[in-house]
Write an enzyme that holds these catalytic residues in place. Structure first.
Site, mmCIF file in Angstrom:
data_model
loop_
_atom_site.group_PDB
_atom_site.id
_atom_site.type_symbol
_atom_site.label_atom_id
_atom_site.label_comp_id
_atom_site.label_asym_id
_atom_site.label_seq_id
_atom_site.Cartn_x
_atom_site.Cartn_y
_atom_site.Cartn_z
ATOM 1 N N SER A 126 0.837 -1.197 0.000
ATOM 2 C CA SER A 126 0.000 0.000 0.000
ATOM 3 C C SER A 126 0.869 1.244 0.000
ATOM 4 O O SER A 126 1.986 1.239 0.554
ATOM 5 C CB SER A 126 -0.854 -0.016 1.273
ATOM 6 O OG SER A 126 -1.419 1.238 1.505
ATOM 7 N N TYR A 151 -2.366 -1.113 10.900
ATOM 8 C CA TYR A 151 -2.588 -1.693 9.575
ATOM 9 C C TYR A 151 -1.429 -1.337 8.641
ATOM 10 O O TYR A 151 -0.836 -2.206 7.994
ATOM 11 C CB TYR A 151 -3.918 -1.187 8.979
ATOM 12 C CG TYR A 151 -3.964 -1.303 7.477
ATOM 13 C CD1 TYR A 151 -4.215 -2.524 6.872
ATOM 14 C CD2 TYR A 151 -3.690 -0.196 6.661
ATOM 15 C CE1 TYR A 151 -4.205 -2.638 5.485
ATOM 16 C CE2 TYR A 151 -3.676 -0.305 5.284
ATOM 17 C CZ TYR A 151 -3.932 -1.529 4.699
ATOM 18 O OH TYR A 151 -3.898 -1.640 3.335
ATOM 19 N N LYS A 155 1.820 -3.630 6.671
ATOM 20 C CA LYS A 155 2.285 -3.617 5.269
ATOM 21 C C LYS A 155 3.792 -3.346 5.228
ATOM 22 O O LYS A 155 4.537 -3.975 4.476
ATOM 23 C CB LYS A 155 1.527 -2.550 4.465
ATOM 24 C CG LYS A 155 0.045 -2.855 4.278
ATOM 25 C CD LYS A 155 -0.170 -4.123 3.457
ATOM 26 C CE LYS A 155 -1.612 -4.539 3.373
ATOM 27 N NZ LYS A 155 -1.807 -5.874 2.809
ATOM 28 N N ASN A 200 -15.867 2.785 5.526
ATOM 29 C CA ASN A 200 -14.828 3.741 5.925
ATOM 30 C C ASN A 200 -14.332 4.518 4.718
ATOM 31 O O ASN A 200 -13.890 5.647 4.842
ATOM 32 C CB ASN A 200 -13.608 2.993 6.497
ATOM 33 C CG ASN A 200 -13.947 2.264 7.775
ATOM 34 O OD1 ASN A 200 -14.502 2.875 8.693
ATOM 35 N ND2 ASN A 200 -13.649 0.978 7.841
HETATM 36 N N1 UFG Z 1 -13.182 10.720 3.035
HETATM 37 C C1 UFG Z 1 -14.174 11.627 3.351
HETATM 38 N N2 UFG Z 1 -15.347 11.148 3.837
HETATM 39 C C2 UFG Z 1 -15.576 9.818 4.035
HETATM 40 C C3 UFG Z 1 -14.560 8.886 3.688
HETATM 41 C C4 UFG Z 1 -13.364 9.375 3.203
HETATM 42 O O1 UFG Z 1 -13.997 12.830 3.197
HETATM 43 O O2 UFG Z 1 -16.665 9.462 4.498
HETATM 44 C C5 UFG Z 1 -11.908 11.223 2.481
HETATM 45 C C6 UFG Z 1 -10.719 10.907 3.371
HETATM 46 O O3 UFG Z 1 -10.569 11.900 4.357
HETATM 47 C C7 UFG Z 1 -9.596 10.876 2.348
HETATM 48 C C8 UFG Z 1 -10.262 10.381 1.063
HETATM 49 O O4 UFG Z 1 -11.655 10.575 1.264
HETATM 50 O O5 UFG Z 1 -9.127 12.156 2.123
HETATM 51 C C9 UFG Z 1 -10.016 8.914 0.812
HETATM 52 O O6 UFG Z 1 -10.337 8.183 1.994
HETATM 53 P P1 UFG Z 1 -10.462 6.597 2.008
HETATM 54 O O7 UFG Z 1 -10.855 6.211 3.400
HETATM 55 O O8 UFG Z 1 -11.313 6.126 0.897
HETATM 56 O O9 UFG Z 1 -8.996 6.111 1.672
HETATM 57 P P2 UFG Z 1 -7.621 6.434 2.413
HETATM 58 O O10 UFG Z 1 -6.800 7.199 1.460
HETATM 59 O O11 UFG Z 1 -7.798 6.989 3.758
HETATM 60 O O12 UFG Z 1 -7.121 4.952 2.660
HETATM 61 C C10 UFG Z 1 -6.632 4.191 1.603
HETATM 62 C C11 UFG Z 1 -6.902 2.710 1.867
HETATM 63 C C12 UFG Z 1 -6.118 2.246 3.060
HETATM 64 C C13 UFG Z 1 -4.664 2.641 2.950
HETATM 65 C C14 UFG Z 1 -4.535 4.104 2.660
HETATM 66 C C15 UFG Z 1 -3.123 4.460 2.388
HETATM 67 O O13 UFG Z 1 -8.279 2.476 2.102
HETATM 68 O O14 UFG Z 1 -6.217 0.848 3.105
HETATM 69 O O15 UFG Z 1 -5.280 4.441 1.501
HETATM 70 O O16 UFG Z 1 -2.932 5.830 2.299
HETATM 71 F F1 UFG Z 1 -4.003 2.401 4.099
#
Ligand code: UFG
Length: 343
Positions: A126, A151, A155, A200
């Site tokens: 990741s 998590y 990785k 999430n």
């Molecule tokens: N976001 C929102 N509202 C929500 C959900 C997400 O604004 O309800 C935003 C988050 O703040 C972020 C973006 O959308 O800015 C993407 O969020 P995600 O949760 O979809 O993904 P992440 O980038 O946080 O996480 C992903 C993977 C993880 C991994 C990570 C590595 O899901 O498994 O990238 O950076 F660890």
């Protein structure tokens, strides 16, 4: 027809990879404990391919059960290892569960692979290993940093274990793919992401909001140092990501790969959360109910990939736009609604 064992093959990225492997002429064998996946992924795969893919309901941390799979399936040419827990927030609350499962499953798998003389491995890593990067886009040379969740740390530690193994003179050949943000679903809408409970991740939350399952999307923060103040991510269509696994396996089987190699898999383009929301609205014609909320702790403000290495060395290319990915995620949501009303 080379056999490829796909651990976590009923999961989100795993199921799409099983389809792409089959279409590329491989024979995938699914291994999954269904802790975060459902039987209907198997039905979806069978509907797309017109045939069932063999599946073992097995936990990767169980060496005895894993050996049984290798006994039943002689001639496995390589393994793609997806099976792992992946919820960042849950990993903060239950770190031991994450360390024991994510490290345990990989270690057990490596041990059994060695026993059966299978030495080609694609590992799901990741972009989380880059932490909060100083320079963008991130290349594979960008320093790996302290992970900001258990998590993420699993990785990072798995990559370190695989590197130590490569340096030990072992004949294991490994490609670790560092995923950016996978989104979307197969164009058939028969397989896609199946989040457990409240999603999430951004895109399932968007599609569930548009479907009326959630009242509104909260955008986590609009005061970051980005074009519109919301976080930047590199959203890659899951089918493009799945194809990266096929070219990675091809490289391993061709004998061209070094002992261990790392590749970023993204699009090379960063989009803000607001841009992603607008892309969804444009693609589907649906207006999304959203509000701006506080920042989510642990979020990286801005990250996107340099994909030159995967392009040059793997021949990887993305073919889908952000709108197409959003449309496919919506089609999948509609399919879920349709099939749940029928049930
Ligand atoms: N976001 C929102 N509202 C929500 C959900 C997400 O604004 O309800 C935003 C988050 O703040 C972020 C973006 O959308 O800015 C993407 O969020 P995600 O949760 O979809 O993904 P992440 O980038 O946080 O996480 C992903 C993977 C993880 C991994 C990570 C590595 O899901 O498994 O990238 O950076 F660890």
């Amino acid at each position: 027809m080379k056999k490829i064992l796909v651990t976590g093959g009923a999961g989100y990225i795993g199921s799409h990879t099983v389809v792409e492997l089959t279409e590329a002429g491989y024979t995938p064998i699914i291994l999954d404990n269904f802790s975060n996946s459902e039987e209907r992924a198997l039905e979806g795969i069978a509907a797309i391919l017109g045939k069932e893919v063999p599946c073992y309901r097995t936990d990767c941390t169980d060496a005895v059960a894993l050996r049984e799979v290798f006994e039943q399936e002689p001639g496995i040419a390589g393994v793609i290892h997806f099976a792992a827990y992946k919820a960042v927030g849950e990993s903060v609350a239950e770190p031991l569960k994450y360390y024991s499962n994510n490290l345990g499953s990989m270690l057990t798998l490596l041990q059994v692979m060695e026993e059966y003389k299978v030495n080609k491995l694609v590992f799901s890593s990741s972009c989380t290993v880059y932490g909060i990067p100083e320079k963008l886009p991130v290349t594979e040379q960008t320093p790996v940093q302290k992970a900001n969740s258990p998590y993420g740390n699993t990785k990072k530690i798995c990559e370190e274990i695989l590197t130590d193994l490569a340096d030990s003179g072992s004949n294991m050949r490994t490609i670790a793919l560092r995923y950016f943000n996978p989104i979307g679903a197969h164009p058939s809408a028969r397989i896609g992401e199946l989040p457990l409970g409240v999603p999430n991740n951004l895109v399932p939350f968007i599609t569930q909001t548009a479907a009326g399952i959630r009242q509104e999307l909260t955008i986590f923060g609009d005061d970051y140092d980005t074009a519109d103040g919301t976080c930047v991510r590199d959203y890659v269509h899951v089918v493009d990501l799945a194809k990266a696994h096929v070219v990675a396996i091809e490289r391993l089987l061709s004998g061209k790969a070094a002992n261990i190699e790392f590749f970023n898999v993204g699009t090379g383009t960063g989009n803000t959360v607001l841009e992603a929301v607008k892309a969804f609205e444009r693609a589907t014609g649906k207006k999304l109910n959203y509000k701006i909320g506080p920042r989510r702790p642990g979020d990286v403000p801005k990250i996107f990939a340099d994909v030159t290495k995967a392009t040059v060395e793997l021949g990887f290319k993305t073919t889908s736009t952000l709108e197409e990915a959003m449309q496919s995620a919506w089609d999948w949501q509609l399919h879920l609604e349709e099939t749940s009303t029928k049930a």
